[in-house]
Design a protein around this motif. Sequence first.
Motif, PDB file in Angstrom:
ATOM      1  N   ASP A 161     -49.945  21.513  14.840  1.00 26.49           N
ATOM      2  CA  ASP A 161     -51.228  20.835  14.659  1.00 26.49           C
ATOM      3  C   ASP A 161     -52.037  21.440  13.514  1.00 26.49           C
ATOM      4  N   GLY A 162     -51.394  22.264  12.686  1.00 22.96           N
ATOM      5  CA  GLY A 162     -52.085  22.889  11.562  1.00 22.96           C
ATOM      6  C   GLY A 162     -52.762  24.198  11.908  1.00 22.96           C
ATOM      7  N   VAL A 163     -52.590  24.675  13.142  1.00 25.10           N
ATOM      8  CA  VAL A 163     -53.149  25.951  13.575  1.00 25.10           C
ATOM      9  C   VAL A 163     -51.984  26.872  13.905  1.00 25.10           C
ATOM     10  N   ARG A 164     -52.000  28.072  13.343  1.00 24.13           N
ATOM     11  CA  ARG A 164     -50.902  29.015  13.541  1.00 24.13           C
ATOM     12  C   ARG A 164     -50.795  29.437  15.007  1.00 24.13           C
ATOM     13  N   ILE A 165     -49.570  29.352  15.548  1.00 18.76           N
ATOM     14  CA  ILE A 165     -49.271  29.794  16.908  1.00 18.76           C
ATOM     15  C   ILE A 165     -48.217  30.883  16.797  1.00 18.76           C
ATOM     16  N   ILE A 166     -48.541  32.057  17.314  1.00 21.67           N
ATOM     17  CA  ILE A 166     -47.618  33.182  17.282  1.00 21.67           C
ATOM     18  C   ILE A 166     -46.993  33.315  18.663  1.00 21.67           C
ATOM     19  N   VAL A 167     -45.671  33.259  18.718  1.00 23.70           N
ATOM     20  CA  VAL A 167     -44.941  33.451  19.963  1.00 23.70           C
ATOM     21  C   VAL A 167     -44.075  34.689  19.778  1.00 23.70           C
ATOM     22  N   ASN A 168     -44.130  35.599  20.728  1.00 21.68           N
ATOM     23  CA  ASN A 168     -43.279  36.784  20.649  1.00 21.68           C
ATOM     24  C   ASN A 168     -41.894  36.414  21.171  1.00 21.68           C
ATOM     25  N   TRP A 169     -41.112  35.764  20.320  1.00 22.67           N
ATOM     26  CA  TRP A 169     -39.798  35.269  20.716  1.00 22.67           C
ATOM     27  C   TRP A 169     -38.884  36.402  21.162  1.00 22.67           C
ATOM     28  N   ASP A 170     -39.048  37.597  20.605  1.00 24.81           N
ATOM     29  CA  ASP A 170     -38.163  38.710  20.949  1.00 24.81           C
ATOM     30  C   ASP A 170     -38.323  39.151  22.401  1.00 24.81           C
ATOM     31  N   ASP A 171     -39.450  38.844  23.022  1.00 24.50           N
ATOM     32  CA  ASP A 171     -39.655  39.171  24.433  1.00 24.50           C
ATOM     33  C   ASP A 171     -39.097  38.108  25.371  1.00 24.50           C
ATOM     34  N   MET A 172     -38.618  37.013  24.812  1.00 25.68           N
ATOM     35  CA  MET A 172     -38.123  35.906  25.630  1.00 25.68           C
ATOM     36  C   MET A 172     -36.680  36.186  26.034  1.00 25.68           C
ATOM     37  N   VAL A 173     -36.450  36.263  27.341  1.00 25.97           N
ATOM     38  CA  VAL A 173     -35.108  36.527  27.867  1.00 25.97           C
ATOM     39  C   VAL A 173     -34.556  35.251  28.492  1.00 25.97           C
ATOM     40  N   ALA A 174     -33.242  35.212  28.692  1.00 26.31           N
ATOM     41  CA  ALA A 174     -32.616  34.050  29.315  1.00 26.31           C
ATOM     42  C   ALA A 174     -33.278  33.777  30.663  1.00 26.31           C
ATOM     43  N   GLY A 175     -33.635  32.531  30.899  1.00 26.56           N
ATOM     44  CA  GLY A 175     -34.307  32.124  32.135  1.00 26.56           C
ATOM     45  C   GLY A 175     -35.818  32.084  32.035  1.00 26.56           C
ATOM     46  N   SER A 176     -36.376  32.572  30.924  1.00 22.48           N
ATOM     47  CA  SER A 176     -37.835  32.554  30.763  1.00 22.48           C
ATOM     48  C   SER A 176     -38.266  31.293  30.029  1.00 22.48           C
ATOM     49  N   SER A 177     -39.566  31.018  30.083  1.00 19.62           N
ATOM     50  CA  SER A 177     -40.103  29.853  29.396  1.00 19.62           C
ATOM     51  C   SER A 177     -41.473  30.170  28.832  1.00 19.62           C
ATOM     52  N   VAL A 178     -41.900  29.313  27.912  1.00 19.49           N
ATOM     53  CA  VAL A 178     -43.236  29.444  27.330  1.00 19.49           C
ATOM     54  C   VAL A 178     -43.782  28.040  27.112  1.00 19.49           C
ATOM     55  N   PHE A 179     -45.087  27.881  27.314  1.00 17.61           N
ATOM     56  CA  PHE A 179     -45.766  26.611  27.094  1.00 17.61           C
ATOM     57  C   PHE A 179     -46.522  26.694  25.784  1.00 17.61           C
ATOM     58  N   ILE A 180     -46.241  25.754  24.896  1.00 21.46           N
ATOM     59  CA  ILE A 180     -46.884  25.699  23.582  1.00 21.46           C
ATOM     60  C   ILE A 180     -47.863  24.531  23.586  1.00 21.46           C
ATOM     61  N   LEU A 181     -49.159  24.828  23.501  1.00 21.52           N
ATOM     62  CA  LEU A 181     -50.174  23.775  23.415  1.00 21.52           C
ATOM     63  C   LEU A 181     -49.997  23.011  22.116  1.00 21.52           C
ATOM     64  N   SER A 182     -50.027  21.686  22.200  1.00 15.20           N
ATOM     65  CA  SER A 182     -49.867  20.887  20.985  1.00 15.20           C
ATOM     66  C   SER A 182     -50.259  19.445  21.239  1.00 15.20           C
ATOM     67  N   VAL A 183     -50.961  18.869  20.286  1.00 16.72           N
ATOM     68  CA  VAL A 183     -51.239  17.438  20.310  1.00 16.72           C
ATOM     69  C   VAL A 183     -50.078  16.707  19.632  1.00 16.72           C
ATOM     70  N   ASN A 184     -49.590  17.258  18.539  1.00 20.04           N
ATOM     71  CA  ASN A 184     -48.469  16.675  17.806  1.00 20.04           C
ATOM     72  C   ASN A 184     -47.172  17.219  18.420  1.00 20.04           C
ATOM     73  N   THR A 185     -46.824  16.681  19.588  1.00 19.15           N
ATOM     74  CA  THR A 185     -45.682  17.221  20.335  1.00 19.15           C
ATOM     75  C   THR A 185     -44.359  17.004  19.615  1.00 19.15           C
ATOM     76  N   GLN A 186     -44.221  15.937  18.855  1.00 19.84           N
ATOM     77  CA  GLN A 186     -42.967  15.709  18.135  1.00 19.84           C
ATOM     78  C   GLN A 186     -42.741  16.791  17.074  1.00 19.84           C
ATOM     79  N   GLU A 187     -43.797  17.185  16.387  1.00 27.54           N
ATOM     80  CA  GLU A 187     -43.689  18.266  15.403  1.00 27.54           C
ATOM     81  C   GLU A 187     -43.419  19.594  16.109  1.00 27.54           C
ATOM     82  N   ALA A 188     -44.043  19.812  17.263  1.00 27.68           N
ATOM     83  CA  ALA A 188     -43.788  21.035  18.040  1.00 27.68           C
ATOM     84  C   ALA A 188     -42.322  21.098  18.452  1.00 27.68           C
TER      85      ALA A 188
END
Length: 73
Positions: free
Chosen positions: A12-39
């Motif tokens: 959506d033009g706003v920087r979102i930082i996700v700590n991908w290195d902390d993501m392990v198999a079986g985990s999930s993250v919710f990314i807020l977005s209006v432009n879901t197709q771009e997300a």
Amino acid sequence: MAILKKNDLNPDGVRIIVNWDDMVAGSSVFILSVNTQEALSQIKNVMNDKGWKYQMQIRVEDEKLGVRVWRLT
């Protein structure tokens, strides 16, 4: 305009930082977005870059629109 680092998102033009290195198999993250197709596109690029299997779903959580991504492997 914020400078994006590798694997940052900005559907959506706003920087979102996700700590991908902390993501392990079986985990999930919710990314807020209006432009879901771009997300979806940006998240897919990150997951493929990392070589992870994943699942994504456009959802409304706590009355907020976005994408939830699960790391499967």
